[in-house]
Each structure stands twice: as C-alpha cells, then as structure tokens.
Design an enzyme around this catalytic site. Structure first.
Site: not given
Length: 285
Positions: A100, A191, A195
């Site tokens: 993870d 998000y 990115k």
C-alpha cells in the site's frame, strides 16, 4: 408545394477495435530481458462476469508477453496474484507483491522485494490513483484531500526516491496520470490537483534520472472502459454519456500499448513528456 424531407443525420464515427485494442496482437519481443515493477497491477472487481481488463493488469500482461519479467504490486494481494496467473496463462513470468503506497514504510519493502525477485530493475510503472469525497470544491475537506494526495502524489514520489538509485542505467519510469491533470472534468479537486502535480514530479525525476540515462514520462488516459471506470460512472452517470472524438471509450489495452512505447527502446530519446491517450479530447474538443 411539396415538402422536402430533412437529410438524415450522419451516424457518429466509432473507431473500430484493432488487435492491439483487444489485446490479442502478436508479441514482438520489445521488452526481452527487462525487469519491470508495475505498481497498481491488480484491478477492482465490479462484475466479475463482465469486467473488462484494467490498465494495470493489461500493462503487466503485455509487458510479460513482450519478454519482460514483471513484478505486480497491489494493495490487494489476491488481485495481484490474479494478474500473475493471467501472465502465466499467457506464457509470461511474473511475481505478486502486496503493498500500500499510502503507507511509506511499505514502499521500501516493495521496491526491495521486486529488485530481489526479478534480479534487478529496468523499469517502473506507477499506476495509482484514487478519487475520494463529494463532488465540487464545496464538498472537499482536508481529510479527503490528504488521502488523495497520499496515494496519487506522495506515494509516487516516495516510490521514485526509493527506486531511482536501484534502477539500471537506461531504465524507464512511466507515470499513469489522467487528462484530469490537464483539463477540468473529474469534479474532484483533489484528484485533478494531484494529477496535475504529477507532471512536476515526473519532470524532476526525469532531470535527476537523465544523469544515468533513466527516462520518465507520463501516459494520461482519457475516458477508459475499465472496472474502475465503470464504478466511477455509477457514481457520476454523466461520465458514461460524455462524447469522445472516436465515439467510444478506450480499452485498457490501448493504455497499455502507450505505456509499452515509453517502456521500450522505441522511445529511447523521449523524456519528460506527457502523452494523452484520449482520442483527442484535450486537443480538439
């Protein structure tokens, strides 16, 4: 006076699926002898009977088919093992690793385990990304922001920090980003921001890696028909209705072939670049 019928509307063009799009093109030995770690090589299960292949699994299988030894790392060990099984059925060789990357202490173990099991490292793919929390800026909160950046940005940074000294000269690092880092669209600020920031990280890794011929590039998928994509569409139905220039969503294999280009010597002089695999959404829409 006679009435003239309106001309029939032309059917929207739909890009046909090639053998590469379907994942059944013959191998050409493009990665013979390479040792590649794919982080995020498992995939989510939405409907086991109908799920298409995901980006990470498609890359892992394709790299092995092209001659590489592949370490498949995923937070879900069973999913990583399922990818390795598919690699074996396809005639390739792979190993599964549970990790993870939101947990920094697991990253060094993952890189070390991959290096030991493969006998070295020539390539690294970072195929990780989560979107959490309600849509829109007003729905964002600090906890969700931190969770997203821990996986989407901090994790890849720590992976590169750990892997760069261990990668052989001339290796390749491929970040799997999203066109959400180039244009607004996901409606998840954490998000989109993570990115976009991945581009800055990629360029810095390319700068440091260039001293030993190690390249770093980004593949930025658009709308892709994967299990995770279908799950996202369930939460935001408008995603599934979004028009694309080619009249359909990409397949996981089409993303995998873009990553294969960056991983192979065909892109040996391409460094610090972002390739959008989106049928032109970011360029002409």
């Amino acid at each position: 006076m006679s009435e003239t019928a309106a001309p029939a509307e032309k059917e929207r063009y739909v890009r046909p699926l090639s053998s590469e799009s379907r994942g059944d093109a013959p191998a050409r030995g493009r990665l013979k002898g390479r040792r590649i770690l794919v982080v995020g090589g498992g995939q989510r299960v939405v409907d086991a009977a109908t799920d298409p292949i995901g980006n990470g699994r498609a890359m892992s299988v394709l790299f092995a088919r092209e001659g590489a030894l592949v370490a498949v790392a995923d937070v879900n060990l069973a999913s990583a093992e399922a990818t390795v099984t598919k690699i074996g059925i396809d005639g390739g060789k792979g190993v599964a690793i549970e990790a993870d990357i939101a947990k920094p202490d697991q990253i060094a173990r993952m890189i070390g385990e991959a290096e030991a099991k493969l006998g070295g490292l020539d390539g690294l793919v970072l195929n990780v990304g989560i979107g959490v929390g309600p849509l829109g800026l007003q729905g964002a909160n600090a906890d969700d922001w931190d969770k997203a950046l821990a996986v989407n940005l901090r994790g890849p940074m720590l992976c590169c920090k750990e892997a760069l000294p261990k990668l052989a000269e001339g290796s390749s690092i491929v970040f799997i980003s999203s066109i959400a880092g180039m244009v607004a669209g996901s409606r998840l600020p954490s998000y989109d921001a993570s990115k976009a920031a991945l581009g800055g990280l990629m360029r810095h890794v390319a700068l440091e890696g260039a001293r030993r011929g190690i390249r770093a590039n980004i593949v930025a998928p658009g709308l892709v028909d994967t299990p995770l994509g279908r799950l996202a569409t369930q939460g935001r139905p408008s995603r599934g209705a979004s028009p694309t220039p080619f009249g359909r969503q990409a397949t996981g294999w089409e993303i995998a072939y873009a990553a294969l280009f960056f991983m192979s010597d065909e892109s040996v002089y391409v460094n610090a670049q972002t390739l959008a695999v989106d049928s032109g959404i970011t360029g002409i829409s």
